[in-house]
Design an enzyme around this catalytic site. Sequence first.
Site, PDB file in Angstrom:
ATOM      1  N   HIS A   9       0.830  -1.210   0.000  1.00 52.82           N
ATOM      2  CA  HIS A   9       0.000   0.000   0.000  1.00 52.82           C
ATOM      3  C   HIS A   9       0.866   1.261   0.000  1.00 52.82           C
ATOM      4  CE1 HIS A   9      -2.860   2.759   2.339  1.00 52.82           C
ATOM      5  NE2 HIS A   9      -3.487   2.514   1.208  1.00 52.82           N
ATOM      6  N   HIS A  51      -0.930  10.982  -2.391  1.00 53.32           N
ATOM      7  CA  HIS A  51      -2.208  10.586  -1.795  1.00 53.32           C
ATOM      8  C   HIS A  51      -3.152  11.746  -1.523  1.00 53.32           C
ATOM      9  CE1 HIS A  51      -4.948   9.666   1.559  1.00 53.32           C
ATOM     10  NE2 HIS A  51      -5.050   8.482   0.990  1.00 53.32           N
ATOM     11  N   GLU A 111      -4.609   3.868  -8.123  1.00 55.18           N
ATOM     12  CA  GLU A 111      -5.788   4.502  -7.541  1.00 55.18           C
ATOM     13  C   GLU A 111      -5.886   5.937  -8.044  1.00 55.18           C
ATOM     14  OE1 GLU A 111      -6.413   4.829  -3.216  1.00 55.18           O
ATOM     15  OE2 GLU A 111      -7.984   6.273  -3.748  1.00 55.18           O
TER      16      GLU A 111
HETATM   17  O1  G3P Z   1      -6.713   1.782  -2.807  1.00 57.07           O
HETATM   18  C1  G3P Z   1      -6.882   1.324  -1.504  1.00 57.07           C
HETATM   19  C2  G3P Z   1      -6.640   2.429  -0.496  1.00 57.07           C
HETATM   20  O2  G3P Z   1      -5.411   3.022  -0.768  1.00 57.07           O
HETATM   21  C3  G3P Z   1      -7.733   3.463  -0.489  1.00 57.07           C
HETATM   22  O3  G3P Z   1      -7.579   4.415   0.527  1.00 57.07           O
HETATM   23  O4  G3P Z   1      -6.871   6.569   1.469  1.00 57.07           O
HETATM   24  O5  G3P Z   1      -5.278   4.679   1.462  1.00 57.07           O
HETATM   25  O6  G3P Z   1      -5.858   5.811  -0.660  1.00 57.07           O
HETATM   26  P1  G3P Z   1      -6.341   5.406   0.698  1.00 57.07           P
HETATM   27 MG    MG Z   2      -4.798   4.615  -2.117  1.00 60.67          MG
END
Ligand code: G3P
Ligand code: MG
Length: 243
Positions: A9, A51, A111
Amino acid sequence: MDLPSVIAHRGASADAPENTLAAVKLAVEHGATWIEIDVNISADGTLFVHHDDTLDRCTDGTGYLVGTKDETLISLDAGSWFSTQFTDEPLPTLSALVDLLKPHGTGVNLEIKATPGADIALAEKVCDFLKSQWPEELPVLASSFSPLVLEEFRRQLPEQPLGLLVCAVPANWLAWMERYSCDTLHCAEHFVTPNFCKTAQQAGYPVLCYTVNEANRARTLLDMGVTSIFTDHAKAMIAAIQS
Ligand code: G3P
Ligand code: MG
């Protein structure tokens, strides 16, 4: 699409500044075969990996990324906030990140992190990038919280693997999947239940959930039928899941 149990992640984000080349390189060194990154668009229309809507938390800059020109963005330090070991780590463009991953064949969950109002502009740029610059060596699964992004993706790239990204799972999630012809469902791990997993399996939809940093919780979710978990601790999680 062959998804692994563990997806890094924002790269190896527990050990290096999230969404940087350093974090992604480390995730690959730690054995991750897939990474998740967030992508947004600059004032000049360039895709950057980041992000937050704003630059303040993870760089030495300030204000909205979408309102900042490339000249400023490429001079930012995206590493010092995490540790002095990463001083002068750049805010990466999507192009630089793809160049880094290409020799490794690493899968990417892209994403699409749209700042409200910039959804369509971002989706258009990402679709252009996927059509003209994305290397065929890298598997890619796009996902987004934004229905506008999903709609634009389906208009431009009907065959592109696409994930519906939510926090809580809506009661009518199957209708959402069909509406945008989504291939996968991504949700917060808190909302995963055995019944939901069973329904998803019967419907043929892989479930991916975030963010899981405890090995026991990851095992429970995978046993329940979750296909992949997103973790900040790729190294430890890969070791725990394989053991
Ligand atoms: O894509 C999964 C996750 O990353 C979504 O939430 O806020 O960590 O981008 P966030
Ligand atoms: Mg994400």
